[in-house]
Write an enzyme that holds these catalytic residues in place. Structure first.
Site, mmCIF file in Angstrom:
data_model
loop_
_atom_site.group_PDB
_atom_site.id
_atom_site.type_symbol
_atom_site.label_atom_id
_atom_site.label_comp_id
_atom_site.label_asym_id
_atom_site.label_seq_id
_atom_site.Cartn_x
_atom_site.Cartn_y
_atom_site.Cartn_z
ATOM 1 N N TRP A 37 54.038 39.321 18.401
ATOM 2 C CA TRP A 37 53.885 39.278 17.093
ATOM 3 C C TRP A 37 54.796 40.465 16.714
ATOM 4 C CZ3 TRP A 37 52.522 36.986 12.413
ATOM 5 C CH2 TRP A 37 52.390 37.841 11.253
ATOM 6 N N ASN A 39 55.565 42.659 12.723
ATOM 7 C CA ASN A 39 55.723 42.503 11.253
ATOM 8 C C ASN A 39 56.643 43.974 10.865
ATOM 9 O OD1 ASN A 39 52.792 43.549 12.000
ATOM 10 N ND2 ASN A 39 52.956 44.237 9.813
ATOM 11 N N ASP A 40 56.048 44.726 10.037
ATOM 12 C CA ASP A 40 57.121 45.651 9.412
ATOM 13 C C ASP A 40 58.106 46.546 10.238
ATOM 14 O OD1 ASP A 40 54.959 45.032 7.615
ATOM 15 O OD2 ASP A 40 54.366 47.337 7.278
ATOM 16 N N GLN A 56 56.284 46.980 13.834
ATOM 17 C CA GLN A 56 54.431 46.686 13.984
ATOM 18 C C GLN A 56 54.558 45.587 15.062
ATOM 19 O OE1 GLN A 56 51.436 47.810 11.711
ATOM 20 N NE2 GLN A 56 52.951 49.439 12.679
ATOM 21 N N TRP A 64 48.978 38.287 14.082
ATOM 22 C CA TRP A 64 48.841 39.904 13.987
ATOM 23 C C TRP A 64 47.434 40.298 14.949
ATOM 24 C CZ3 TRP A 64 45.057 43.288 12.058
ATOM 25 C CH2 TRP A 64 45.414 44.449 11.439
ATOM 26 N N ARG A 168 48.475 54.629 3.556
ATOM 27 C CA ARG A 168 49.221 54.122 4.546
ATOM 28 C C ARG A 168 50.470 54.207 4.230
ATOM 29 N NH1 ARG A 168 46.519 49.906 2.862
ATOM 30 N NH2 ARG A 168 47.374 47.916 2.287
HETATM 31 C C1 FRU Z 1 52.616 45.704 5.381
HETATM 32 C C2 FRU Z 1 51.292 46.337 6.226
HETATM 33 C C3 FRU Z 1 51.202 47.692 6.060
HETATM 34 C C4 FRU Z 1 50.390 48.020 7.185
HETATM 35 C C5 FRU Z 1 50.965 47.164 8.113
HETATM 36 C C6 FRU Z 1 49.893 46.711 9.330
HETATM 37 O O1 FRU Z 1 52.992 44.524 6.008
HETATM 38 O O2 FRU Z 1 50.333 45.443 5.696
HETATM 39 O O3 FRU Z 1 50.870 48.066 4.814
HETATM 40 O O4 FRU Z 1 50.854 49.621 7.577
HETATM 41 O O5 FRU Z 1 51.413 45.692 7.550
HETATM 42 O O6 FRU Z 1 50.500 46.031 10.145
#
Ligand code: FRU
Length: 497
Positions: A37, A39-40, A56, A64, A168
């Site tokens: 996975w 993400n960001d 991420q 996730w 965060r």
């Molecule tokens: C945004 C988010 C962030 C966090 C991260 C966790 O997509 O929710 O706010 O740091 O993803 O994976």
């Protein structure tokens, strides 16, 4: 440098499993997770002669999970090379995740990562909440060691009325005088978004945060992944609000994106927006991050996914899931944010084909205009200036039962993306509309296709529409059609990294 057993295990796993994924089963020039996975985007930076992009990352599954930081480097933002994972949730203060963050250089030549350490806390009623605190790690572009004084910013550093559970996504930058600034996502206990700004002489010791702006319930709830910078004489805040309510065709329900353009009073520390817009009008776009490139361009990248459309894909857990957008050059023109694919993309253009003044009426295909890794620029206008056309449609990744399409209605100025027939087997959002003003229906569309995605840059980048599509690779046709008569100019290249 100390490498924890958790991080070594991840590194061993991703090398073994990532290598099993054939290059031809990934996007050709968009960064995808090494395995599992993604993400960001995190820590987007230029360090020691290369662009670094962290992300991420949960390598052990295609959904996730407790966040690590994956890592890749590139010399041109197009060809990416994986490096070993950088951060694992291996300390008490980040044991439930190393959430999003950013990177900056230190005067001694090291690179510093700043990220959110997440720790689940049991509440009095027995429920759990995620305590979020900011942490540092120092490294050389390959290995990073967490700071022994972590966490460096906690609730006590926040202005009054900010919650410890929505703090965060720190985004750091260096000012010209060598001091550091940072913005972070915060919120009231009721989850009304706030962006808080911090300053530091050395990047390590930070003063108390100052409220830069509060949402007051205007754009969704918590504003994730904020980024704040000067460009073209204005200050820009980019952020990704959760839980948006829709507003015309500008904002859609759910997880959206927001660009605020305005002035920043440095004395008072207050940002006053004058203009707001979505960053992207497509389906799969969230969590932007920008850098200033060595030649002074403001370049943005984003997660080419959205939380609202991720659930339910049935994927092999040892495959990849999640990709980044093409990096995009930003500018402000007439109070709007413009985006354009980084110019480096032009270096992988091959096999130029040009058509001019093609008359489109009904559905047609053109010799040589096919493919799934394509850079296609078209200009569409009414063939007869006295009779505006009714609708123009381009279908791509078409073949057999499949296609995805972009359509434009000049009368109501609506551009629509529709991937309902892309091969998706999930009841997620498949269509989205954006308002695209035009004069007499003349529109320019630059469409970038890369195996599993489509990014459309409309009218020089005044709007962008991004979506992914997991269509069978055999579907390579591109067709054009019009209701009424359209005249079209077109340039097409294959994109071959
Ligand atoms: C945004 C988010 C962030 C966090 C991260 C966790 O997509 O929710 O706010 O740091 O993803 O994976």
């Amino acid at each position: 440098m100390k490498i924890s057993s958790k991080l070594s295990e991840v590194r061993e796993y991703e090398e073994r499993m990532g290598d099993r994924i054939a290059d031809s089963d990934r996007p050709a020039f968009h960064l995808s997770s090494r395995v599992g996975w993604m993400n960001d985007p995190n820590g987007f930076s230029f360090y020691q002669g290369k662009y670094h992009l962290f992300y991420q990352y949960f390598p052990y599954n295609t959904v996730w999970g407790p966040c690590h930081w994956g890592h890749a480097v590139s010399e041109d933002l197009i060809h990416w090379e994986y490096l070993p994972a950088t951060l694992a949730p291996d300390e008490e203060y980040d044991k439930d995740g190393c959430f999003s963050g950013s990177a900056a250089d230190l005067p001694d030549g090291r690179q510093m990562l700043i990220y959110t350490g997440v720790l689940k806390k049991e509440m009095e009623d027995g429920s759990f909440r995620e305590l979020q605190q900011q942490c540092l790690a120092f490294g050389d572009g390959l290995n990073y060691e967490k700071y022994d004084q972590n966490p460096i910013l906690t609730k006590k550093d926040l202005p009054e009325g900010c919650s410890a559970y929505d703090f965060r996504d720190p985004k750091i930058w260096k000012e010209e005088d060598g001091t550091y600034r940072m913005v972070a996502c915060c919120a009231t206990p009721g989850r009304d978004a706030r962006i808080v700004m911090f300053s530091s002489q050395d990047g390590i010791r930070w003063g108390k945060g100052q409220l830069l702006i509060q949402n007051f319930d205007r754009f969704g709830k918590v504003w994730e992944c904020p980024d704040f910078f000067r460009m073209d004489g204005k200050w820009i805040l980019l952020t990704s609000p959760m839980d948006m309510l829709p507003e015309g065709f500008e904002y859609h329900n759910g997880n959206g994106t927001l660009c605020l353009i305005g002035d920043y009073d440095e004395e008072k520390g207050v940002f006053t927006p004058q203009h707001d817009q979505s960053i992207d009008y497509g389906i799969d776009f969230y969590a932007t991050q920008t850098i200033l490139s060595p030649d002074g361009r403001r370049i943005m990248i984003a997660w080419m996914q959205n939380w609202d459309t991720t659930p339910g894909y049935r994927l092999d857990p040892t495959s990849w899931f999640g990709q980044m957008t093409i990096p995009r050059e930003l500018s402000i023109q007439n109070g709007r944010l413009y985006q354009w694919p980084v110019r480096e993309l032009e270096q992988i253009r091959r096999n130029r084909i040009l058509y001019e003044n093609v008359y489109v009426n009904g559905e047609m295909e053109l010799d040589g205009i096919t493919g799934r890794c394509v850079d296609l620029e078209i200009e569409v206008r009414s063939a007869d200036p006295n009779h505006p056309y009714g609708k123009f449609v381009i279908k791509f990744a078409a073949g057999g039962r499949y296609y995805t399409m972009l359509s434009y209605h000049p009368e109501d100025c609506i551009m629509k993306i529709d991937r309902k027939f892309s091969g998706s087997r999930r009841a997620i959002i498949h269509q989205r509309r954006a308002e695209v003003p035009s004069e007499n229906g003349t529109v320019r569309i630059r469409l970038i296709l890369d195996r599993y995605s489509a990014e459309a840059f409309i009218n020089g980048g005044a709007q962008t529409i991004t979506a992914n599509l997991y269509t069978d690779m055999g579907a390579r046709r591109i067709t054009f059609s019009a209701q009424g008569a359209v005249s079209m100019n077109l340039v097409k290249y294959d994109l071959i990294p």
